[in-house]
Design a protein around this motif. Sequence first.
Motif, PDB file in Angstrom:
ATOM      1  N   ARG A  97     -21.903  -3.578 -58.155  1.00 50.56           N
ATOM      2  CA  ARG A  97     -21.933  -2.574 -59.528  1.00 50.56           C
ATOM      3  C   ARG A  97     -20.832  -2.854 -60.349  1.00 50.56           C
ATOM      4  N   ALA A  98     -19.773  -2.865 -59.715  1.00 47.76           N
ATOM      5  CA  ALA A  98     -18.288  -3.207 -60.497  1.00 47.76           C
ATOM      6  C   ALA A  98     -18.478  -4.290 -61.701  1.00 47.76           C
ATOM      7  N   LEU A  99     -19.310  -5.252 -61.297  1.00 47.34           N
ATOM      8  CA  LEU A  99     -19.384  -6.671 -62.151  1.00 47.34           C
ATOM      9  C   LEU A  99     -20.560  -6.087 -62.947  1.00 47.34           C
ATOM     10  N   GLN A 100     -21.679  -5.292 -62.789  1.00 45.90           N
ATOM     11  CA  GLN A 100     -22.739  -4.856 -63.626  1.00 45.90           C
ATOM     12  C   GLN A 100     -22.197  -4.129 -64.633  1.00 45.90           C
ATOM     13  N   ASP A 101     -21.364  -3.112 -64.316  1.00 48.34           N
ATOM     14  CA  ASP A 101     -20.841  -2.094 -65.274  1.00 48.34           C
ATOM     15  C   ASP A 101     -19.795  -2.390 -66.082  1.00 48.34           C
ATOM     16  N   GLY A 102     -19.042  -3.472 -65.907  1.00 49.03           N
ATOM     17  CA  GLY A 102     -18.049  -4.109 -66.757  1.00 49.03           C
ATOM     18  C   GLY A 102     -16.651  -3.653 -65.879  1.00 49.03           C
ATOM     19  N   THR A 103     -16.618  -2.985 -64.721  1.00 46.72           N
ATOM     20  CA  THR A 103     -15.283  -2.607 -64.254  1.00 46.72           C
ATOM     21  C   THR A 103     -14.335  -3.875 -63.995  1.00 46.72           C
ATOM     22  N   VAL A 104     -15.112  -4.717 -63.349  1.00 45.90           N
ATOM     23  CA  VAL A 104     -14.390  -6.101 -63.318  1.00 45.90           C
ATOM     24  C   VAL A 104     -14.759  -6.949 -64.256  1.00 45.90           C
ATOM     25  N   ALA A 105     -13.666  -7.567 -64.987  1.00 42.38           N
ATOM     26  CA  ALA A 105     -13.764  -8.458 -65.979  1.00 42.38           C
ATOM     27  C   ALA A 105     -13.713 -10.062 -65.440  1.00 42.38           C
ATOM     28  N   PRO A 106     -14.382 -10.861 -65.979  1.00 39.19           N
ATOM     29  CA  PRO A 106     -14.349 -12.286 -65.586  1.00 39.19           C
ATOM     30  C   PRO A 106     -13.193 -13.017 -65.191  1.00 39.19           C
ATOM     31  N   ASP A 107     -12.125 -12.494 -65.811  1.00 39.73           N
ATOM     32  CA  ASP A 107     -10.636 -13.027 -65.638  1.00 39.73           C
ATOM     33  C   ASP A 107     -10.004 -12.293 -64.620  1.00 39.73           C
ATOM     34  N   HIS A 108     -10.649 -11.475 -63.748  1.00 41.83           N
ATOM     35  CA  HIS A 108     -10.114 -10.830 -62.687  1.00 41.83           C
ATOM     36  C   HIS A 108      -9.189 -11.762 -61.767  1.00 41.83           C
ATOM     37  N   PRO A 109      -8.158 -11.383 -61.364  1.00 44.18           N
ATOM     38  CA  PRO A 109      -7.042 -12.152 -60.447  1.00 44.18           C
ATOM     39  C   PRO A 109      -7.981 -12.607 -59.169  1.00 44.18           C
ATOM     40  N   LEU A 110      -9.020 -12.034 -58.781  1.00 43.53           N
ATOM     41  CA  LEU A 110      -9.861 -12.166 -57.585  1.00 43.53           C
ATOM     42  C   LEU A 110     -11.148 -12.998 -57.913  1.00 43.53           C
ATOM     43  N   ALA A 111     -11.338 -13.300 -59.291  1.00 38.11           N
ATOM     44  CA  ALA A 111     -12.330 -13.960 -59.647  1.00 38.11           C
ATOM     45  C   ALA A 111     -12.731 -15.214 -59.068  1.00 38.11           C
ATOM     46  N   PRO A 112     -11.730 -16.039 -58.656  1.00 37.13           N
ATOM     47  CA  PRO A 112     -11.983 -17.558 -57.945  1.00 37.13           C
ATOM     48  C   PRO A 112     -12.702 -17.162 -56.747  1.00 37.13           C
ATOM     49  N   ILE A 113     -12.731 -15.847 -56.260  1.00 34.25           N
ATOM     50  CA  ILE A 113     -12.846 -15.539 -54.728  1.00 34.25           C
ATOM     51  C   ILE A 113     -14.535 -15.050 -54.706  1.00 34.25           C
ATOM     52  N   PHE A 114     -14.834 -14.010 -55.801  1.00 37.29           N
ATOM     53  CA  PHE A 114     -16.140 -13.445 -56.068  1.00 37.29           C
ATOM     54  C   PHE A 114     -16.790 -13.979 -56.715  1.00 37.29           C
ATOM     55  N   THR A 115     -16.652 -14.756 -57.753  1.00 37.63           N
ATOM     56  CA  THR A 115     -17.459 -15.204 -58.842  1.00 37.63           C
ATOM     57  C   THR A 115     -18.683 -16.034 -58.144  1.00 37.63           C
ATOM     58  N   TRP A 116     -19.950 -15.320 -58.528  1.00 40.00           N
ATOM     59  CA  TRP A 116     -21.130 -16.116 -57.782  1.00 40.00           C
ATOM     60  C   TRP A 116     -21.062 -17.565 -58.398  1.00 40.00           C
ATOM     61  N   GLN A 117     -21.275 -18.425 -57.222  1.00 43.15           N
ATOM     62  CA  GLN A 117     -21.507 -20.198 -57.669  1.00 43.15           C
ATOM     63  C   GLN A 117     -22.648 -20.355 -56.622  1.00 43.15           C
ATOM     64  N   PRO A 118     -23.200 -21.502 -56.985  1.00 41.48           N
ATOM     65  CA  PRO A 118     -24.498 -21.814 -56.410  1.00 41.48           C
ATOM     66  C   PRO A 118     -24.105 -22.602 -55.091  1.00 41.48           C
ATOM     67  N   ILE A 119     -23.622 -21.873 -53.901  1.00 44.17           N
ATOM     68  CA  ILE A 119     -23.091 -22.320 -52.552  1.00 44.17           C
ATOM     69  C   ILE A 119     -23.778 -21.379 -51.640  1.00 44.17           C
ATOM     70  N   CYS A 120     -23.462 -21.797 -50.562  1.00 35.20           N
ATOM     71  CA  CYS A 120     -24.323 -21.176 -49.317  1.00 35.20           C
ATOM     72  C   CYS A 120     -23.388 -19.822 -49.117  1.00 35.20           C
ATOM     73  N   VAL A 121     -22.235 -19.604 -49.492  1.00 34.10           N
ATOM     74  CA  VAL A 121     -21.493 -18.514 -48.787  1.00 34.10           C
ATOM     75  C   VAL A 121     -21.902 -17.361 -49.918  1.00 34.10           C
ATOM     76  N   PHE A 122     -22.586 -17.664 -51.104  1.00 34.72           N
ATOM     77  CA  PHE A 122     -23.182 -16.350 -51.832  1.00 34.72           C
ATOM     78  C   PHE A 122     -24.783 -16.393 -51.838  1.00 34.72           C
ATOM     79  N   ALA A 123     -25.232 -16.944 -50.785  1.00 35.15           N
ATOM     80  CA  ALA A 123     -26.504 -17.096 -50.904  1.00 35.15           C
ATOM     81  C   ALA A 123     -27.260 -16.524 -49.599  1.00 35.15           C
ATOM     82  N   ASP A 124     -28.391 -16.000 -49.382  1.00 37.46           N
ATOM     83  CA  ASP A 124     -28.868 -15.486 -48.151  1.00 37.46           C
ATOM     84  C   ASP A 124     -30.217 -16.111 -47.987  1.00 37.46           C
ATOM     85  N   GLY A 125     -30.953 -15.984 -47.002  1.00 35.73           N
ATOM     86  CA  GLY A 125     -32.424 -16.270 -46.827  1.00 35.73           C
ATOM     87  C   GLY A 125     -32.823 -17.789 -46.897  1.00 35.73           C
TER      88      GLY A 125
END
Length: 521
Positions: A97-125
């Motif tokens: 939700r914090a990404l959706q409402d803009g609370t967390v910016a794309p240049d947040h220090p933790l962005a390399p960890i949480f930014t969605w990528q097309p990899i299994c870590v961010f996928a389900d099913g």
Amino acid sequence: MTTPFPYESGAARGPVPPPGCPAHGLGTGPGGVRRLYGPEAERDPHGLYDRLRAEHGTVAPVLLHGDVPAWLVLGHSENLHMTRTPSQFSRDSRRWRALQDGTVAPDHPLAPIFTWQPICVFADGATHERQRGAVTDSMSRIDTRGVRRHVNRYSNRLVNDFCQEGRVDLVSQFAERLPMMVMCAILGMPEEYNDRMVQAARDMTRGTATAVASNAYVLEALTRLVRRRRREPADDFATWLVEHPAALNDQEVSEHLRLLLIAAYESTANLIANVLRMVLTDPRFRARLSGGHMTVPEAVEQTLWDEPPFTAVFGRWAVGDTELGGKHIKAGDALIVGIAPANSDPVVRPDLGADMAGNRAHLAFSGGPHECPGQDIGRAIADVGVDALLMRLPDLELAVDESELRWIGNIMSRHLVQLPADFAARLPQDDKEPPSMGRPNPQRQDRDVQSTVRHTAPTPGRAPGPVPAPAATGAMPMATATDESRAASAEPSAVGRIPQQRGRTAPARLWRAVSRWWSGD
């Protein structure tokens, strides 16, 4: 159920200090919620976990960088439930939700960890199964014995760099370098190993101002590798991912290579440093290891309980409103897998000083469908690397008072800054070129037939097929896997305080024959 983050419940949140503000050095933020970053959290994370557990129970509200709210899961069973129930707690960070409402910016220090990528870590099913299957299938092709020989060779090479000095920083000169050397070789890019790659791998998970740039550096190197392997296949992990029937595109391959490289590097570097710190600072630990009452793999497993290489994993995101540990979790909330606090949960471990030999119920590698697929490689690097180092330098002694040791921490890990040690100076030794890391692809026309025979030849009591990774705790293969390097590196002139862990009581010829059989020579 209780609801935390009172400033989010219609009340004014109040001003949030900018990322560089000294106010972030305080241990609590808006609403009295404790920060999971800053000097207090870095200085004494275990103390912070204890305070959070006393205040909130098994699930606690915390603040990430920029005072962004999240949940830290402290209980062992609660962590298992969260990691094993992707229908309730997804790995897709786009739900945050914090990404959706803009609370967390794309240049947040933790962005390399949480930014969605097309990899299994961010996928389900089904998507997760397809991508994860490509990774696990490729990992199954790694020749475990070849990896161990690489670890021996690189360990001895690193020791050669400082063995004549009589002093070494075991963090910067060994623990931080060995995993990167091995992982670059496994992936198929040994030429990319350098100081910049080591520094970037460490920096991108720390939430620093340069984390995004470090992430870009690593990804650029991996992208070059993928393009090269499309043109020039080889027997390495990058090629196996490129050629896998899952048909990953270049971005998917690059991102999965980054995932494997960084996760394996960070966890293994911390693990090696933590094991060596225990050897140099805990007399009982050292006595058990040197007296043969504990093998190096057992020492590694104990360390995974006491000082896991990843203290936490960020994150999971609530699919809908739910309850966990008596707390009301809203849809889109972020949750953190609390590895270190789960390992010290009084419910499963009332006595923190107890010997955990043979018990692998720790969460050092997380759990559920997203449990780390490369944990056996990390264990092998730590097992063989520590063993090789102690055989070359059995007289290692801590060069400073234990109180002078310092750590750098973040929400994901805590690692030693330095581990200075003294030893008797000695001459360098030769290292030998080991065989290939991987088993050749039987569908490739240019495969090495001799290598195929070597890696798939049946052994006594075992059906033909790929050689499985040996068990890490007390397994006989570990007792003999590095014996040839031991014989080559043993120095009679060195007065060792850590004697060889396995005495040479068997006849020398039989011992050498067993060693040659295990090494595949």
